[in-house]
Scaffold this motif. Sequence first.
Motif, PDB file in Angstrom:
ATOM      1  N   ASP A 124      -4.703 -10.213 -10.033  1.00  0.00           N
ATOM      2  CA  ASP A 124      -5.119  -9.690 -11.417  1.00  0.00           C
ATOM      3  C   ASP A 124      -6.487  -9.354 -11.274  1.00  0.00           C
ATOM      4  OD1 ASP A 124      -5.486  -9.625 -13.883  1.00  0.00           O
ATOM      5  OD2 ASP A 124      -4.415 -11.241 -14.743  1.00  0.00           O
ATOM      6  N   GLY A 153      -2.981  -4.582 -13.106  1.00  0.00           N
ATOM      7  CA  GLY A 153      -3.671  -4.725 -14.144  1.00  0.00           C
ATOM      8  C   GLY A 153      -3.490  -3.329 -14.868  1.00  0.00           C
ATOM      9  N   GLN A 159      -5.754  -8.219 -20.364  1.00  0.00           N
ATOM     10  CA  GLN A 159      -5.128  -8.990 -19.405  1.00  0.00           C
ATOM     11  C   GLN A 159      -3.811  -9.471 -19.824  1.00  0.00           C
ATOM     12  OE1 GLN A 159      -7.263 -12.916 -18.122  1.00  0.00           O
ATOM     13  NE2 GLN A 159      -6.901 -12.268 -16.054  1.00  0.00           N
ATOM     14  N   CYS A 162       0.951  -9.251 -14.209  1.00  0.00           N
ATOM     15  CA  CYS A 162       0.750  -8.133 -13.784  1.00  0.00           C
ATOM     16  C   CYS A 162       1.217  -8.185 -12.147  1.00  0.00           C
ATOM     17  CB  CYS A 162      -0.573  -7.464 -13.833  1.00  0.00           C
ATOM     18  SG  CYS A 162      -1.747  -8.591 -13.260  1.00  0.00           S
ATOM     19  N   MET A 171       0.199 -14.025 -14.175  1.00  0.00           N
ATOM     20  CA  MET A 171      -1.139 -13.378 -14.773  1.00  0.00           C
ATOM     21  C   MET A 171      -2.216 -14.411 -14.471  1.00  0.00           C
ATOM     22  SD  MET A 171      -2.280 -12.801 -18.859  1.00  0.00           S
ATOM     23  CE  MET A 171      -2.081 -14.564 -19.224  1.00  0.00           C
ATOM     24  N   ASP A 172      -3.407 -13.812 -14.168  1.00  0.00           N
ATOM     25  CA  ASP A 172      -4.627 -14.553 -13.800  1.00  0.00           C
ATOM     26  C   ASP A 172      -4.459 -15.227 -12.486  1.00  0.00           C
ATOM     27  OD1 ASP A 172      -7.334 -15.096 -14.240  1.00  0.00           O
ATOM     28  OD2 ASP A 172      -6.943 -17.451 -14.921  1.00  0.00           O
TER      29      ASP A 172
END
Length: 380
Positions: A124, A153, A159, A162, A171-172
């Motif tokens: 991410d 991203g 955010q 992705c 995510m993250d």
Amino acid sequence: MDVFFEAEPSVEAFEKKLHGIYEQTQASTVLVFAADENNWTAEALNPVLLQAKASVLGGIFPQIIYAQQNYSKGVVFVALQSAVEWASLSGLSDITNNFDRQLEPLAEHWEAMPVPAIQLVLVDGLSTCISAMIDALFMNFGLVNNFIGGGAGSLSFMQKPCLLTPKGMLMDATLLVRLPLASGVGVSHGWQAISQSFKVTSSEKTCVKQLDWKPAFDAYQQVVEAHSGQEFNADNFYDLAKFYPFGVNKLDAEMIVRDPLMLSTDQAMVCVGEVPEGSFVRILNGTEESLLAAAAEACKRAQAAHRQQTDHPVQLGCFINCISRVLFEGDHLKNEIAKVSGDYPLFGALTLGEIANSGKDYLEFYNKTAVLGLLSEVES
């Protein structure tokens, strides 16, 4: 390995194409590079990923590359006959996260598998501890395999999920995919220093707060406005900053580029990727010609590295390039893509940061850098 493209951005078209690829190739794994303007959501896409007959692994990027063109909508698929090993790491913005603890058992398992192999590393790109994870990745895996990848991203800088996996969108996080392929990787950026070195006297993760004990933006603004003949205002920070990244000095190596994205509320400069406190940076600038030369150099290095690893012909090219180079070059990006093209299918992504090493050099998280991986299947 077979490469396919779908221009229609809908989830329904993606599902239909994915099913058709499986029926045609009986692929065990399908790598997917999708464009952010498809506007997919986890709610819509997760059922497709969970029910797919092949393992779907990949990411959503600001733009994607297929053949000689970059696209802001659509999907590239790479069908692989062999099943691949993959893993994900969560909490990529958690400064207390022990990436070593997560990676150590994975490294022991993957290092016992046959070589050669290349690791596809997707992150991410809006997470704030990417470089820390990359350092842990290198410390655990070393120089046994090549690495290539980048930051997924959106250019909205919001955010959201992705990364694509058989268990759904992430995510993250980090996605690691071990590809049992011979490879050669080349890296080059083409940016040149226009300032003296500044010491980063205060920074936090991706935020540069002070240079030489003074507010970072004050020093940066003075150099950039003098060189460009333009002035910053309340609305044009990235319009001007995209031409003037930071270069982080590295011993016996080309500078690592860091792209300033925006100013925070306290006037700190927010970059893609961490800028360590105590490091030394210079302000860089480039030209269309220098960036084209860098793409050609990345291709030359990838070809040489591929020849050293295998005598098999190149079957596929993976071009990872920074989305900010598109914002710099505009329609002329096609000239850069042409520099890395050959008698092989080409696919890739325009990313929020690039990840690579050549099997010889330290693994890095780059910005504004051209990375080419040349790939070949080899006998087990």
